[in-house]
Design a protein around this motif. Sequence first.
Motif, PDB file in Angstrom:
ATOM      1  N   PHE A   1      96.597  89.511 142.847  1.00  0.00           N
ATOM      2  CA  PHE A   1      96.410  90.442 141.459  1.00  0.00           C
ATOM      3  C   PHE A   1      95.353  90.055 140.869  1.00  0.00           C
ATOM      4  O   PHE A   1      95.255  88.561 140.522  1.00  0.00           O
ATOM      5  CB  PHE A   1      97.584  90.729 141.021  1.00  0.00           C
ATOM      6  CG  PHE A   1      98.663  91.434 141.801  1.00  0.00           C
ATOM      7  CD1 PHE A   1      98.651  92.940 142.011  1.00  0.00           C
ATOM      8  CD2 PHE A   1      99.826  90.855 142.343  1.00  0.00           C
ATOM      9  CE1 PHE A   1      99.475  93.807 142.827  1.00  0.00           C
ATOM     10  CE2 PHE A   1     100.749  91.712 143.272  1.00  0.00           C
ATOM     11  CZ  PHE A   1     100.521  92.950 143.429  1.00  0.00           C
ATOM     12  N   ASN A   2      94.729  90.656 140.025  1.00  0.00           N
ATOM     13  CA  ASN A   2      93.701  90.198 138.905  1.00  0.00           C
ATOM     14  C   ASN A   2      94.129  90.943 137.706  1.00  0.00           C
ATOM     15  O   ASN A   2      95.003  91.804 137.681  1.00  0.00           O
ATOM     16  CB  ASN A   2      92.261  90.225 139.212  1.00  0.00           C
ATOM     17  CG  ASN A   2      91.739  91.731 139.437  1.00  0.00           C
ATOM     18  OD1 ASN A   2      91.941  92.523 138.830  1.00  0.00           O
ATOM     19  ND2 ASN A   2      90.913  91.728 140.703  1.00  0.00           N
ATOM     20  N   SER A   3      93.551  90.618 136.474  1.00  0.00           N
ATOM     21  CA  SER A   3      94.046  91.357 135.298  1.00  0.00           C
ATOM     22  C   SER A   3      93.802  92.980 135.239  1.00  0.00           C
ATOM     23  O   SER A   3      94.301  93.743 134.646  1.00  0.00           O
ATOM     24  CB  SER A   3      93.267  90.658 134.004  1.00  0.00           C
ATOM     25  OG  SER A   3      91.846  90.680 134.412  1.00  0.00           O
ATOM     26  N   SER A   4      92.757  93.323 136.187  1.00  0.00           N
ATOM     27  CA  SER A   4      92.620  94.836 136.047  1.00  0.00           C
ATOM     28  C   SER A   4      93.659  95.466 136.887  1.00  0.00           C
ATOM     29  O   SER A   4      93.570  96.804 136.879  1.00  0.00           O
ATOM     30  CB  SER A   4      91.110  95.006 136.680  1.00  0.00           C
ATOM     31  OG  SER A   4      91.155  94.614 138.111  1.00  0.00           O
ATOM     32  N   ASP A   5      94.496  94.945 137.426  1.00  0.00           N
ATOM     33  CA  ASP A   5      95.643  95.550 138.306  1.00  0.00           C
ATOM     34  C   ASP A   5      96.769  95.682 137.201  1.00  0.00           C
ATOM     35  O   ASP A   5      97.720  95.813 137.703  1.00  0.00           O
ATOM     36  CB  ASP A   5      95.975  94.659 139.302  1.00  0.00           C
ATOM     37  CG  ASP A   5      94.797  94.634 140.608  1.00  0.00           C
ATOM     38  OD1 ASP A   5      93.963  95.471 140.788  1.00  0.00           O
ATOM     39  OD2 ASP A   5      94.801  93.554 141.332  1.00  0.00           O
ATOM     40  N   ILE A   6      96.568  95.130 136.116  1.00  0.00           N
ATOM     41  CA  ILE A   6      97.835  95.195 135.438  1.00  0.00           C
ATOM     42  C   ILE A   6      97.946  96.231 134.304  1.00  0.00           C
ATOM     43  O   ILE A   6      96.776  96.010 133.560  1.00  0.00           O
ATOM     44  CB  ILE A   6      98.202  93.559 134.771  1.00  0.00           C
ATOM     45  CG1 ILE A   6      98.258  92.697 135.917  1.00  0.00           C
ATOM     46  CG2 ILE A   6      99.400  93.721 133.950  1.00  0.00           C
ATOM     47  CD1 ILE A   6      98.455  91.305 135.526  1.00  0.00           C
ATOM     48  N   HIS A   7      98.853  96.846 134.026  1.00  0.00           N
ATOM     49  CA  HIS A   7      98.707  97.926 133.147  1.00  0.00           C
ATOM     50  C   HIS A   7     100.144  98.332 132.643  1.00  0.00           C
ATOM     51  O   HIS A   7     101.125  97.882 133.070  1.00  0.00           O
ATOM     52  CB  HIS A   7      98.253  99.516 133.664  1.00  0.00           C
ATOM     53  CG  HIS A   7      96.905  99.296 134.358  1.00  0.00           C
ATOM     54  ND1 HIS A   7      95.772  99.262 133.694  1.00  0.00           N
ATOM     55  CD2 HIS A   7      96.600  99.070 135.555  1.00  0.00           C
ATOM     56  CE1 HIS A   7      94.737  98.993 134.581  1.00  0.00           C
ATOM     57  NE2 HIS A   7      95.112  98.875 135.982  1.00  0.00           N
TER      58      HIS A   7
ATOM     59  N   THR B   1     103.859  96.987 133.387  1.00  0.00           N
ATOM     60  CA  THR B   1     104.535  96.235 132.702  1.00  0.00           C
ATOM     61  C   THR B   1     105.488  97.191 131.567  1.00  0.00           C
ATOM     62  O   THR B   1     104.993  98.081 130.904  1.00  0.00           O
ATOM     63  CB  THR B   1     103.625  95.157 131.871  1.00  0.00           C
ATOM     64  OG1 THR B   1     102.721  95.833 130.842  1.00  0.00           O
ATOM     65  CG2 THR B   1     102.860  94.187 132.794  1.00  0.00           C
ATOM     66  N   VAL B   2     106.503  96.354 131.184  1.00  0.00           N
ATOM     67  CA  VAL B   2     107.200  96.914 129.929  1.00  0.00           C
ATOM     68  C   VAL B   2     107.567  95.719 129.127  1.00  0.00           C
ATOM     69  O   VAL B   2     108.063  94.567 129.490  1.00  0.00           O
ATOM     70  CB  VAL B   2     108.606  97.643 130.504  1.00  0.00           C
ATOM     71  CG1 VAL B   2     109.461  97.672 129.296  1.00  0.00           C
ATOM     72  CG2 VAL B   2     108.398  98.727 131.454  1.00  0.00           C
ATOM     73  N   ASN B   3     107.002  95.930 127.823  1.00  0.00           N
ATOM     74  CA  ASN B   3     107.237  94.888 126.736  1.00  0.00           C
ATOM     75  C   ASN B   3     106.550  93.448 127.347  1.00  0.00           C
ATOM     76  O   ASN B   3     107.154  92.325 127.231  1.00  0.00           O
ATOM     77  CB  ASN B   3     108.666  94.605 126.653  1.00  0.00           C
ATOM     78  CG  ASN B   3     109.231  95.707 125.885  1.00  0.00           C
ATOM     79  OD1 ASN B   3     108.767  96.315 125.175  1.00  0.00           O
ATOM     80  ND2 ASN B   3     110.651  95.831 126.176  1.00  0.00           N
ATOM     81  N   GLY B   4     105.430  93.575 128.123  1.00  0.00           N
ATOM     82  CA  GLY B   4     104.746  92.638 128.483  1.00  0.00           C
ATOM     83  C   GLY B   4     105.270  91.858 129.699  1.00  0.00           C
ATOM     84  O   GLY B   4     104.572  90.767 130.237  1.00  0.00           O
ATOM     85  N   LYS B   5     106.088  92.398 130.484  1.00  0.00           N
ATOM     86  CA  LYS B   5     106.767  91.785 131.608  1.00  0.00           C
ATOM     87  C   LYS B   5     106.541  92.777 132.842  1.00  0.00           C
ATOM     88  O   LYS B   5     106.872  93.923 132.596  1.00  0.00           O
ATOM     89  CB  LYS B   5     108.154  91.392 131.362  1.00  0.00           C
ATOM     90  CG  LYS B   5     108.440  90.280 130.581  1.00  0.00           C
ATOM     91  CD  LYS B   5     109.914  89.993 130.592  1.00  0.00           C
ATOM     92  CE  LYS B   5     110.179  88.758 129.523  1.00  0.00           C
ATOM     93  NZ  LYS B   5     111.302  88.480 129.099  1.00  0.00           N
ATOM     94  N   ALA B   6     106.320  92.161 133.917  1.00  0.00           N
ATOM     95  CA  ALA B   6     106.094  93.024 135.228  1.00  0.00           C
ATOM     96  C   ALA B   6     107.284  93.841 135.404  1.00  0.00           C
ATOM     97  O   ALA B   6     108.458  93.272 135.270  1.00  0.00           O
ATOM     98  CB  ALA B   6     105.656  92.397 136.485  1.00  0.00           C
ATOM     99  N   ALA B   7     107.166  95.115 135.543  1.00  0.00           N
ATOM    100  CA  ALA B   7     108.516  95.882 135.793  1.00  0.00           C
ATOM    101  C   ALA B   7     108.573  96.649 137.165  1.00  0.00           C
ATOM    102  O   ALA B   7     109.367  96.749 137.953  1.00  0.00           O
ATOM    103  CB  ALA B   7     108.618  96.924 134.833  1.00  0.00           C
TER     104      ALA B   7
ATOM    105  N   VAL C   1     103.313 100.668 131.450  1.00  0.00           N
ATOM    106  CA  VAL C   1     103.858 101.635 131.848  1.00  0.00           C
ATOM    107  C   VAL C   1     103.424 102.896 130.817  1.00  0.00           C
ATOM    108  O   VAL C   1     103.249 104.117 131.134  1.00  0.00           O
ATOM    109  CB  VAL C   1     105.394 101.728 131.645  1.00  0.00           C
ATOM    110  CG1 VAL C   1     106.058 103.085 132.192  1.00  0.00           C
ATOM    111  CG2 VAL C   1     105.965 100.706 132.938  1.00  0.00           C
ATOM    112  N   THR C   2     103.247 102.772 129.615  1.00  0.00           N
ATOM    113  CA  THR C   2     102.864 103.549 128.591  1.00  0.00           C
ATOM    114  C   THR C   2     101.668 104.245 128.905  1.00  0.00           C
ATOM    115  O   THR C   2     101.002 105.275 129.105  1.00  0.00           O
ATOM    116  CB  THR C   2     103.125 103.030 127.360  1.00  0.00           C
ATOM    117  OG1 THR C   2     104.203 102.521 127.029  1.00  0.00           O
ATOM    118  CG2 THR C   2     102.350 103.944 126.257  1.00  0.00           C
ATOM    119  N   ASP C   3     100.480 103.397 129.254  1.00  0.00           N
ATOM    120  CA  ASP C   3      98.959 104.021 129.712  1.00  0.00           C
ATOM    121  C   ASP C   3      99.285 104.500 130.864  1.00  0.00           C
ATOM    122  O   ASP C   3      98.559 105.514 131.116  1.00  0.00           O
ATOM    123  CB  ASP C   3      98.126 102.498 129.864  1.00  0.00           C
ATOM    124  CG  ASP C   3      96.997 102.781 130.280  1.00  0.00           C
ATOM    125  OD1 ASP C   3      96.292 103.540 129.230  1.00  0.00           O
ATOM    126  OD2 ASP C   3      96.444 102.250 131.090  1.00  0.00           O
TER     127      ASP C   3
END
Length: 91
Positions: free
Chosen positions: A2-8, A34-40, A10-12
Amino acid sequence: MFNSSDIHTVTDFSRKPAEHIKRLMESKRPEILTVNGKAAVVVQDAETYERMAALAEYAESIQNIRQALTEEGRPLDQFTKEFEAKNGINR
């Protein structure tokens, strides 16, 4: 993987689902939400998921075959005699 462009967040994702779905369909790369900065959760397009599931099933089959090949067997006539004796079969 994964790279940073794969992380978003839940709100977004919930605010712009069409944008995310389009990106998932085009890139074939999963997104980490993520939820509160943690992978969900991880989301991905259906085609990629089906391919991954098929590969996992194939890998499991190979693992089962390898395990079966390492197990010691016994001659069929020995098995037959033991099976018949255990189950009260007389021939």
